[in-house]
Design an enzyme around this catalytic site. Structure first.
Site, PDB file in Angstrom:
ATOM      1  N   GLU A   1      -3.032   8.976   8.071  1.00 49.52           N
ATOM      2  CA  GLU A   1      -1.746   8.603   8.047  1.00 49.52           C
ATOM      3  C   GLU A   1      -1.151   9.201   9.233  1.00 49.52           C
ATOM      4  O   GLU A   1      -0.822   8.788   9.870  1.00 49.52           O
ATOM      5  CB  GLU A   1      -1.162   8.400   6.529  1.00 49.52           C
ATOM      6  CG  GLU A   1       0.179   8.359   6.395  1.00 49.52           C
ATOM      7  CD  GLU A   1       0.277   6.479   5.929  1.00 49.52           C
ATOM      8  OE1 GLU A   1       0.903   6.007   6.856  1.00 49.52           O
ATOM      9  OE2 GLU A   1      -0.962   6.402   5.742  1.00 49.52           O
TER      10      GLU A   1
ATOM     11  N   CYS B   1     -11.002   3.058   0.197  1.00 51.29           N
ATOM     12  CA  CYS B   1      -9.893   3.017   0.862  1.00 51.29           C
ATOM     13  C   CYS B   1      -9.572   2.293   2.156  1.00 51.29           C
ATOM     14  O   CYS B   1      -9.972   1.796   2.198  1.00 51.29           O
ATOM     15  CB  CYS B   1      -9.515   4.346   0.957  1.00 51.29           C
ATOM     16  SG  CYS B   1      -7.835   4.539   1.178  1.00 51.29           S
ATOM     17  N   THR B   2      -8.149   1.635   1.720  1.00 50.37           N
ATOM     18  CA  THR B   2      -8.029   0.788   2.671  1.00 50.37           C
ATOM     19  C   THR B   2      -7.653   1.268   3.694  1.00 50.37           C
ATOM     20  O   THR B   2      -7.345   0.589   5.399  1.00 50.37           O
ATOM     21  CB  THR B   2      -6.624  -0.579   2.805  1.00 50.37           C
ATOM     22  OG1 THR B   2      -5.682   0.861   1.490  1.00 50.37           O
ATOM     23  CG2 THR B   2      -6.978  -1.015   0.774  1.00 50.37           C
ATOM     24  N   HIS B   3      -7.831   3.098   3.767  1.00 52.40           N
ATOM     25  CA  HIS B   3      -7.011   3.239   5.288  1.00 52.40           C
ATOM     26  C   HIS B   3      -8.520   3.537   6.022  1.00 52.40           C
ATOM     27  O   HIS B   3      -8.607   3.934   7.083  1.00 52.40           O
ATOM     28  CB  HIS B   3      -6.761   4.973   5.255  1.00 52.40           C
ATOM     29  CG  HIS B   3      -4.962   4.640   4.564  1.00 52.40           C
ATOM     30  ND1 HIS B   3      -4.626   4.766   3.729  1.00 52.40           N
ATOM     31  CD2 HIS B   3      -4.090   5.370   5.624  1.00 52.40           C
ATOM     32  CE1 HIS B   3      -3.628   4.930   3.507  1.00 52.40           C
ATOM     33  NE2 HIS B   3      -2.754   5.378   4.168  1.00 52.40           N
TER      34      HIS B   3
ATOM     35  N   CYS C   1      -4.031  -1.354  -1.930  1.00 53.95           N
ATOM     36  CA  CYS C   1      -4.746  -0.343  -2.004  1.00 53.95           C
ATOM     37  C   CYS C   1      -5.925   0.167  -2.635  1.00 53.95           C
ATOM     38  O   CYS C   1      -5.594  -0.622  -3.709  1.00 53.95           O
ATOM     39  CB  CYS C   1      -3.893   0.611  -2.493  1.00 53.95           C
ATOM     40  SG  CYS C   1      -3.580   2.322  -2.419  1.00 53.95           S
ATOM     41  N   ASN C   2      -6.569   1.048  -2.572  1.00 49.47           N
ATOM     42  CA  ASN C   2      -7.723   0.371  -3.301  1.00 49.47           C
ATOM     43  C   ASN C   2      -7.255   1.811  -5.183  1.00 49.47           C
ATOM     44  O   ASN C   2      -7.403   1.495  -6.629  1.00 49.47           O
ATOM     45  CB  ASN C   2      -8.837   1.485  -3.271  1.00 49.47           C
ATOM     46  CG  ASN C   2     -10.200   0.388  -2.800  1.00 49.47           C
ATOM     47  OD1 ASN C   2     -11.256   0.340  -3.104  1.00 49.47           O
ATOM     48  ND2 ASN C   2     -10.046   0.314  -1.283  1.00 49.47           N
TER      49      ASN C   2
ATOM     50  N   TYR D   1      -1.273   8.133  -2.586  1.00 46.15           N
ATOM     51  CA  TYR D   1      -1.480   7.405  -4.081  1.00 46.15           C
ATOM     52  C   TYR D   1      -2.293   8.346  -5.024  1.00 46.15           C
ATOM     53  O   TYR D   1      -2.200   8.259  -6.173  1.00 46.15           O
ATOM     54  CB  TYR D   1      -1.158   5.850  -4.405  1.00 46.15           C
ATOM     55  CG  TYR D   1       0.099   5.089  -4.184  1.00 46.15           C
ATOM     56  CD1 TYR D   1       1.061   5.601  -4.137  1.00 46.15           C
ATOM     57  CD2 TYR D   1       0.018   4.043  -4.906  1.00 46.15           C
ATOM     58  CE1 TYR D   1       2.183   4.818  -3.464  1.00 46.15           C
ATOM     59  CE2 TYR D   1       1.010   2.727  -4.654  1.00 46.15           C
ATOM     60  CZ  TYR D   1       2.440   3.756  -4.210  1.00 46.15           C
ATOM     61  OH  TYR D   1       3.487   3.262  -4.415  1.00 46.15           O
ATOM     62  N   GLY D   2      -3.376   8.353  -3.601  1.00 44.48           N
ATOM     63  CA  GLY D   2      -4.447   9.072  -4.163  1.00 44.48           C
ATOM     64  C   GLY D   2      -4.927  10.434  -4.952  1.00 44.48           C
ATOM     65  O   GLY D   2      -5.508  10.402  -5.924  1.00 44.48           O
TER      66      GLY D   2
ATOM     67  N   ASP E   1       0.646  -1.318  -0.051  1.00 47.17           N
ATOM     68  CA  ASP E   1       0.199  -0.202  -0.140  1.00 47.17           C
ATOM     69  C   ASP E   1       1.282   1.136  -0.037  1.00 47.17           C
ATOM     70  O   ASP E   1       1.668   1.129   0.323  1.00 47.17           O
ATOM     71  CB  ASP E   1      -0.993   0.062   1.077  1.00 47.17           C
ATOM     72  CG  ASP E   1      -1.663   0.790   1.436  1.00 47.17           C
ATOM     73  OD1 ASP E   1      -2.468   1.794   0.208  1.00 47.17           O
ATOM     74  OD2 ASP E   1      -1.720   1.828   2.370  1.00 47.17           O
ATOM     75  N   SER E   2       0.969   2.360   0.213  1.00 43.18           N
ATOM     76  CA  SER E   2       1.266   3.828  -0.453  1.00 43.18           C
ATOM     77  C   SER E   2       1.704   3.963   1.796  1.00 43.18           C
ATOM     78  O   SER E   2       2.874   4.613   2.024  1.00 43.18           O
ATOM     79  CB  SER E   2       0.216   5.413  -1.111  1.00 43.18           C
ATOM     80  OG  SER E   2      -0.933   4.499   0.762  1.00 43.18           O
TER      81      SER E   2
HETATM   82  N1  DGL Z   1      -4.531   3.298   0.881  1.00 47.28           N
HETATM   83  C1  DGL Z   1      -5.182   3.388  -0.062  1.00 47.28           C
HETATM   84  C2  DGL Z   1      -6.201   3.246  -1.403  1.00 47.28           C
HETATM   85  O1  DGL Z   1      -6.719   2.072  -0.263  1.00 47.28           O
HETATM   86  C3  DGL Z   1      -4.632   4.932  -0.882  1.00 47.28           C
HETATM   87  C4  DGL Z   1      -4.389   6.010   0.193  1.00 47.28           C
HETATM   88  C5  DGL Z   1      -3.282   6.849  -0.400  1.00 47.28           C
HETATM   89  O2  DGL Z   1      -2.024   6.851  -0.498  1.00 47.28           O
HETATM   90  O3  DGL Z   1      -3.920   8.029  -1.569  1.00 47.28           O
HETATM   91  O4  DGL Z   1      -6.500   3.933  -1.530  1.00 47.28           O
END
Ligand code: DGL
Length: 266
Positions: A153, A185-187, A73-74, A42-43, A10-11
């Site tokens: 984060e 989003c996995t966060h 990570c989505n 990443y988004g 993931d990021s």
């Molecule tokens: N956890 C990530 C996701 O599921 C990305 C969050 C990010 O880095 O923007 O999209």
């Protein structure tokens, strides 16, 4: 092969929600987790950049003899999954979107579904496209919530500031009248309770971490890839050391974890 590690990336800390639920299902399995904290979030990145980062990490995990790779990570699943599977064809590559879509299209009974996620995930339109391919009558509404991943984060949850940001996003017009919300989003599982509270417990909130890990577990079982190690190892790698990553890795994995900083781009 069976006892080789599973690679997860993931990021940042978001993928730990997937790693944690996978570990519960696979207690004798070793994991190598890569958090690309150098390039987070990443988004907000271009498709080209997300593909580039994701492929590099996947190839790195493959070079560590991983028997399977989970794109936890989505944003990377939405943008880079098809790219990665062109280059890595001999081990399973799992994304975090398909298992959720598969669960929803099982009976097509849901009417109005909302999706929240990063800009990259929402702009890709992937949830709508995949759900409507099988259930055209489901209305899939979405709204980008770009501040949520960096907020998580940074460890901002269950506080006034997180509640205000969540409220601002979830009251947006585009999410009106939904009966189900996909945390795309996995966060977000880390702020799931706040989201549920915002809806006074009246909304079906879909947290992908358990759905995804159950689906991976079933697939590994089918492929006879369930590991049986007495002492599995948990190796965490970040491209840029952050205190918050270390704290979260300890929070989820408790035992003595090995955390290494490694910039695979230099
Ligand atoms: N956890 C990530 C996701 O599921 C990305 C969050 C990010 O880095 O923007 O999209």
């Amino acid at each position: 092969m069976q006892d080789n590690p599973i690679g997860i990336f993931d990021s940042g800390i978001g993928g730990l929600t997937i790693a944690y639920s996978l570990k519960k299902l696979l207690p004798n399995q070793s994991f190598i987790y890569f958090g690309d904290t150098k390039h987070l979030p990443y988004g907000e990145k271009s498709e080209k950049a997300i593909k580039h980062y994701s492929l590099k990490i996947a190839l790195f995990l493959k070079s560590k003899n991983c028997k399977a790779i989970v794109i936890a990570c989505n944003s990377a699943s939405a943008v880079a999954y098809n790219h990665i599977i062109k280059y890595i064809t001999d081990i399973p590559i799992y994304n975090v979107i398909d298992p959720v879509v598969e669960m929803i299209i099982k009976d097509c009974t849901l009417k109005e579904i909302g999706v929240i996620g990063t800009k990259a995930t929402i702009d890709s339109g992937i949830y709508k496209e995949k759900i409507n391919q099988y259930c055209s009558e489901i209305s899939v509404k979405s709204h980008p919530t770009p501040l949520l991943a960096p907020m998580v984060e940074e460890g901002f949850f269950d506080q006034e500031i997180s509640r205000s940001i969540i409220k601002k996003y979830l009251t947006h017009n585009s999410l009106k009248n939904i009966s189900t919300l996909i945390l795309g989003c996995t966060h977000y599982p880390l702020i799931k309770d706040e989201i549920i509270k915002f809806y006074n417990n009246q909304l079906n909130v879909i947290d992908s971490s358990e759905i995804v890990s159950q689906s991976i577990f079933e697939d590994l079982k089918k492929s006879k890839l369930i590991s049986d190690l007495e002492k599995p190892t948990y190796h965490f790698i970040v491209s840029n050391y952050t205190k918050s990553f270390e704290k979260s890795a300890h929070f989820f994995f408790k035992e003595n974890i090995k955390l290494e900083e490694l910039d695979i781009w230099v």
